[in-house]
Design a protein around this motif. Structure first.
Motif, PDB file in Angstrom:
ATOM      1  N   MET A  43       0.823  -1.206   0.000  1.00 33.20           N
ATOM      2  CA  MET A  43       0.000   0.000   0.000  1.00 33.20           C
ATOM      3  C   MET A  43       0.862   1.262   0.000  1.00 33.20           C
ATOM      4  O   MET A  43       0.429   2.313  -0.456  1.00 33.20           O
ATOM      5  CB  MET A  43      -0.950   0.018   1.205  1.00 33.20           C
ATOM      6  N   ALA A  44       2.083   1.165   0.536  1.00 34.40           N
ATOM      7  CA  ALA A  44       2.965   2.330   0.564  1.00 34.40           C
ATOM      8  C   ALA A  44       3.324   2.786  -0.853  1.00 34.40           C
ATOM      9  O   ALA A  44       3.716   3.932  -1.065  1.00 34.40           O
ATOM     10  CB  ALA A  44       4.226   2.009   1.356  1.00 34.40           C
ATOM     11  N   TYR A  45       3.173   1.894  -1.822  1.00 33.79           N
ATOM     12  CA  TYR A  45       3.413   2.285  -3.216  1.00 33.79           C
ATOM     13  C   TYR A  45       2.143   2.837  -3.880  1.00 33.79           C
ATOM     14  O   TYR A  45       2.173   3.238  -5.035  1.00 33.79           O
ATOM     15  CB  TYR A  45       3.931   1.094  -4.029  1.00 33.79           C
ATOM     16  N   GLY A  46       1.024   2.797  -3.141  1.00 34.27           N
ATOM     17  CA  GLY A  46      -0.221   3.304  -3.704  1.00 34.27           C
ATOM     18  C   GLY A  46      -0.823   2.393  -4.752  1.00 34.27           C
ATOM     19  O   GLY A  46      -1.607   2.819  -5.596  1.00 34.27           O
ATOM     20  N   VAL A  47      -0.462   1.130  -4.693  1.00 36.79           N
ATOM     21  CA  VAL A  47      -0.920   0.189  -5.719  1.00 36.79           C
ATOM     22  C   VAL A  47      -2.222  -0.479  -5.289  1.00 36.79           C
ATOM     23  O   VAL A  47      -2.349  -0.934  -4.160  1.00 36.79           O
ATOM     24  CB  VAL A  47       0.164  -0.878  -5.980  1.00 36.79           C
ATOM     25  N   MET A  48      -3.229  -0.496  -6.165  1.00 36.45           N
ATOM     26  CA  MET A  48      -4.491  -1.169  -5.844  1.00 36.45           C
ATOM     27  C   MET A  48      -4.763  -2.363  -6.737  1.00 36.45           C
ATOM     28  O   MET A  48      -5.742  -3.063  -6.568  1.00 36.45           O
ATOM     29  CB  MET A  48      -5.662  -0.191  -5.916  1.00 36.45           C
ATOM     30  N   ARG A  49      -3.919  -2.531  -7.753  1.00 40.95           N
ATOM     31  CA  ARG A  49      -4.125  -3.672  -8.650  1.00 40.95           C
ATOM     32  C   ARG A  49      -2.890  -4.558  -8.589  1.00 40.95           C
ATOM     33  O   ARG A  49      -1.773  -4.074  -8.799  1.00 40.95           O
ATOM     34  CB  ARG A  49      -4.345  -3.183 -10.081  1.00 40.95           C
ATOM     35  N   VAL A  59       6.785   2.614  -9.648  1.00 39.12           N
ATOM     36  CA  VAL A  59       5.788   1.629 -10.073  1.00 39.12           C
ATOM     37  C   VAL A  59       5.739   1.611 -11.601  1.00 39.12           C
ATOM     38  O   VAL A  59       5.469   2.627 -12.232  1.00 39.12           O
ATOM     39  CB  VAL A  59       4.389   1.974  -9.513  1.00 39.12           C
ATOM     40  N   MET A  62       0.823  -2.237 -13.102  1.00 41.34           N
ATOM     41  CA  MET A  62      -0.131  -2.647 -12.071  1.00 41.34           C
ATOM     42  C   MET A  62      -1.191  -3.542 -12.679  1.00 41.34           C
ATOM     43  O   MET A  62      -1.675  -3.271 -13.774  1.00 41.34           O
ATOM     44  CB  MET A  62      -0.842  -1.426 -11.490  1.00 41.34           C
TER      45      MET A  62
ATOM     46  N   GLU B  77      -7.996   3.265  -9.394  1.00 39.19           N
ATOM     47  CA  GLU B  77      -7.453   4.571  -8.964  1.00 39.19           C
ATOM     48  C   GLU B  77      -8.435   5.680  -9.335  1.00 39.19           C
ATOM     49  O   GLU B  77      -8.650   6.626  -8.585  1.00 39.19           O
ATOM     50  CB  GLU B  77      -6.108   4.863  -9.659  1.00 39.19           C
ATOM     51  N   ILE B 190      -1.914   7.127  -0.868  1.00 37.55           N
ATOM     52  CA  ILE B 190      -0.993   7.385  -1.976  1.00 37.55           C
ATOM     53  C   ILE B 190      -1.648   6.899  -3.266  1.00 37.55           C
ATOM     54  O   ILE B 190      -2.238   5.834  -3.300  1.00 37.55           O
ATOM     55  CB  ILE B 190       0.337   6.627  -1.769  1.00 37.55           C
ATOM     56  N   THR B 191      -1.562   7.723  -4.277  1.00 39.52           N
ATOM     57  CA  THR B 191      -2.115   7.291  -5.563  1.00 39.52           C
ATOM     58  C   THR B 191      -1.038   7.362  -6.626  1.00 39.52           C
ATOM     59  O   THR B 191      -0.390   8.392  -6.783  1.00 39.52           O
ATOM     60  CB  THR B 191      -3.292   8.202  -5.983  1.00 39.52           C
ATOM     61  N   VAL B 192      -0.852   6.271  -7.309  1.00 41.21           N
ATOM     62  CA  VAL B 192       0.004   6.344  -8.491  1.00 41.21           C
ATOM     63  C   VAL B 192      -0.899   6.170  -9.697  1.00 41.21           C
ATOM     64  O   VAL B 192      -1.850   5.397  -9.663  1.00 41.21           O
ATOM     65  CB  VAL B 192       1.073   5.234  -8.535  1.00 41.21           C
ATOM     66  N   GLU B 193      -0.613   6.927 -10.713  1.00 40.39           N
ATOM     67  CA  GLU B 193      -1.405   6.737 -11.913  1.00 40.39           C
ATOM     68  C   GLU B 193      -0.493   6.325 -13.048  1.00 40.39           C
ATOM     69  O   GLU B 193       0.512   6.983 -13.316  1.00 40.39           O
ATOM     70  CB  GLU B 193      -2.173   8.010 -12.249  1.00 40.39           C
TER      71      GLU B 193
END
Lengths: 75, 340
Positions: A43-49, A59, A62, B77, B190-193
């Motif tokens: 989650m610290a990388y902000g990854v949801m997939r 990153v 994903m 996201e 945190i959001t990466v796009e």
């Protein structure tokens, strides 16, 4: 180069790790490959997939099971 | 009959229902094995199996491709960003709607749950999303149309969305939403796009999704179609009617409870539903069974248990089951409105 594979242990995550290892071996490059299963760290990388691939803290992909050929494009 | 009705019927029976395929296989079996075998018990069972397997496979591939293309515009996201701008019932409604178009695989459900929560979304909204995602599947909508016609499919989607909205809202309003594991909120949002995909990349993504989904669900389809063929030809209609028929007051509860431990893809449950329906099971009973199989399953409970506490998990199961049972009885009661 440090390559991290983020995944919760699902089949696709394992396949991605194998593909990355194969790509590194085929190109014969210096790389440390690390599997990250800890959800806090993921989650610290902000990854949801998942699975995701992180190279040197960035990153790169994903939610995709990249083939070893596709992985090479990111090196 | 008007022209529109004729076009509508053509789409339902020939394109989606593939009646031509049914006739073709029937003729083929007759030609290969003779008339007496084709009209016998095994002949008809084999006929049903081949027809259903090919029909569902073709529809599935076509649908997954189209749907994946649409889904490539709604990564989680983006959904997270859209949802964090809304509050209250609107957020639940939007969560349920976006649940139908956001690509979702069970291995990503935990990061999505954590990501949504850290972005400030309430647990109720996240649950609206999580309920609608497996329940209201666009592919299922088209398959339902091919079996039961437009009105049933459309109503299924509407009640599915309502269940997701109401379920999430109840979790919200009763304060159950606070029963999540503490680590879920302990971290920054945190959001990466990723880079915006090109049309070519979207098409490749859709093709890959189509192939991997087909490989993943083909086993469920085979099992579903075999069970369907058995029900269709070997089990007497009177049995099914007495247990699952609309006249048995407990039928919906049976169907819902039986469906919980069963884990199958919606595409695998449809052939079973089709055969049960043809044998006299109530429409509401079948929809309850399908909803229960797809939304409530052991693997998803185990996943959810990692991020929520027992109290919330059990409430979630209870709320969804109650909702499915109500929907089942409503459909059984109003069946005459849908099926002429």
């Amino acid at each position: 180069m440090i390559i991290k594979i983020l995944g919760s242990g699902c089949p696709n995550c394992k396949k991605l790790e194998a593909n990355v290892r194969q790509a590194v071996k085929e190109l014969n490059i210096e790389a440390v490959i690390e599997k990250v299963e800890n959800m806090q760290e993921i989650m610290a990388y902000g990854v949801m997939r998942l699975p995701a691939m992180v190279i040197d803290g960035q990153v790169k992909s994903m939610g995709k099971l990249l083939s070893s050929e596709e992985v090479k494009k990111y090196f | 009959m008007t022209v529109f009705q004729e076009i509508g019927d053509f789409i339902v029976y020939q394109i989606l229902g593939m009646k031509w395929l049914n006739d073709l296989i029937g003729n083929l079996i007759q030609w290969l094995f003779g008339e007496s075998f084709a009209s016998g018990l095994w002949g008809e069972a084999i006929h049903f199996f081949i027809y259903d397997f090919i029909k569902i496979g073709l529809l599935l591939c076509f649908l997954i491709f189209i749907i994946s293309y649409i889904q490539s515009f709604f990564p989680p996201e983006r959904t997270k960003k859209i949802l964090s701008r809304y509050h209250g019932i609107w957020a639940n409604t939007l969560g349920a709607l976006l649940g139908t178009v956001t690509p979702f695989c069970s291995c990503s459900s935990i990061p999505i749950f954590i990501g949504f929560t850290r972005a400030g979304l309430s647990t109720g909204v996240t649950f609206s999303f999580l309920i609608s995602s497996p329940l209201v599947d666009m592919g299922a909508l088209v398959l339902l149309t091919s079996i039961f016609g437009y009105s049933v499919a459309f109503t299924y989607v509407v009640v599915g969305l309502i269940l997701a909205i109401v379920g999430g809202t109840i979790i919200e309003k009763t304060g159950l939403g606070k029963y999540i594991e503490p680590f879920v909120t302990e971290g920054a949002d945190i959001t990466v796009e990723g880079p915006k995909p090109t049309i070519k990349e979207r098409l490749i993504y859709s093709k890959d999704q189509m192939l991997s989904t087909y490989k993943k669900v083909v086993l469920y389809i085979v099992i579903g179609v075999i069970i369907g063929a058995v029900i269709h030809n070997l089990i007497p209609a009177t049995w099914i009617e007495s247990v699952l028929g609309a006249n048995n007051p407990l039928s919906v509860i049976y169907a819902t409870v039986i469906g919980v431990p069963i884990y199958a893809d919606i595409f695998g449950t449809i052939p079973v539903a089709e055969a049960l329906y043809a044998k006299g099971a109530g429409l509401g009973t079948i929809l309850a069974f399908m909803m229960s199989v797809t939304t409530l399953s052991l693997p998803s409970f185990i996943m959810l248990k990692k991020v929520v506490k027992w109290k919330l998990l059990l409430s979630f199961i209870g709320i969804v089951m109650a909702g499915i049972i109500i929907i089942g009885y409503a459909f059984n009661g109003l069946e005459y409105l849908f099926i002429k």
